[in-house]
Design an enzyme around this catalytic site. Structure first.
Site, PDB file in Angstrom:
ATOM      1  N   GLU A   1     -11.265 -10.270   9.470  1.00 22.85           N
ATOM      2  CA  GLU A   1     -10.129 -10.927   9.209  1.00 22.85           C
ATOM      3  C   GLU A   1     -10.060 -10.737   7.631  1.00 22.85           C
ATOM      4  O   GLU A   1      -8.882 -10.563   7.334  1.00 22.85           O
ATOM      5  CB  GLU A   1      -9.965 -12.227   9.909  1.00 22.85           C
ATOM      6  CG  GLU A   1      -8.368 -12.588   9.330  1.00 22.85           C
ATOM      7  CD  GLU A   1      -8.099 -13.908  10.166  1.00 22.85           C
ATOM      8  OE1 GLU A   1      -7.125 -14.515   9.911  1.00 22.85           O
ATOM      9  OE2 GLU A   1      -8.803 -14.441  11.336  1.00 22.85           O
TER      10      GLU A   1
ATOM     11  N   HIS B   1      -0.366  -0.310  12.277  1.00 21.41           N
ATOM     12  CA  HIS B   1       1.006  -0.610  12.120  1.00 21.41           C
ATOM     13  C   HIS B   1       1.211  -1.399  10.748  1.00 21.41           C
ATOM     14  O   HIS B   1       1.063  -2.572  10.694  1.00 21.41           O
ATOM     15  CB  HIS B   1       1.709  -1.337  13.281  1.00 21.41           C
ATOM     16  CG  HIS B   1       3.255  -1.718  13.197  1.00 21.41           C
ATOM     17  ND1 HIS B   1       4.181  -0.807  13.153  1.00 21.41           N
ATOM     18  CD2 HIS B   1       3.892  -2.882  12.740  1.00 21.41           C
ATOM     19  CE1 HIS B   1       5.576  -1.557  12.816  1.00 21.41           C
ATOM     20  NE2 HIS B   1       5.166  -2.806  12.749  1.00 21.41           N
TER      21      HIS B   1
ATOM     22  N   GLY C   1       4.537  -3.118   9.469  1.00 18.69           N
ATOM     23  CA  GLY C   1       6.013  -3.159   9.323  1.00 18.69           C
ATOM     24  C   GLY C   1       6.622  -4.160   8.317  1.00 18.69           C
ATOM     25  O   GLY C   1       5.528  -4.748   7.586  1.00 18.69           O
TER      26      GLY C   1
END
Length: 145
Positions: A65, A110, A112
């Protein structure tokens, strides 16, 4: 340590932050900062093992993380940050205390405007897969406290 030229100012802000954090406590040491890859090592020692002397899954998830969050943050403008909303991890191989370090390699799946997804591969020093993780992060406005 490698830092992409266009990220040096942003990474310097991060590296010069003097507030201690979980990554510091676990001995996470960054190796490279790129928009499409962030890497760091973490020792397999008394800070990161479970009671039976092997790398704790929670330590692996912390490394994953941390790398995903930094990677996502490197890809947003300065008015925003990225926060984890979901993480999973498959623990593939154990690593014994005293085996040196593991290496985490985070790459984007991804990127975005509102959501980013990063994969993190954690390996032994000789490249064997220890943990495979995927982290979803929300891109939000910064709230400086």
């Amino acid at each position: 340590m490698f830092i992409d030229d266009d990220l040096k100012e942003k990474v310097d802000l991060f590296l010069n932050n003097t507030e201690a954090n979980m990554g510091d406590m676990l001995g996470i040491s960054f190796e490279s900062f790129k928009r499409d890859e962030v890497t760091a090592t973490m020792p397999v020692d008394e800070r990161t093992v479970q009671p039976f002397g092997i790398l704790h899954g929670g330590a692996s998830v912390t490394l994953a993380e941390t790398l995903a969050s930094i990677g996502a943050w490197l890809n947003v403008d300065d008015s925003k940050t990225a926060v984890g909303v979901e993480i999973n991890a498959n623990h593939i191989r154990s690593v014994r205390k005293g085996s040196g370090h593991v290496l985490g390699i985070a790459t984007p799946v991804h990127r975005g405007k509102s959501i980013q997804v990063w994969e993190v591969r954690i390996e032994t020093e000789d490249g064997k897969l220890v943990c495979s993780s995927r982290c979803t992060l929300a891109v939000v406005e910064r709230r400086d406290t």
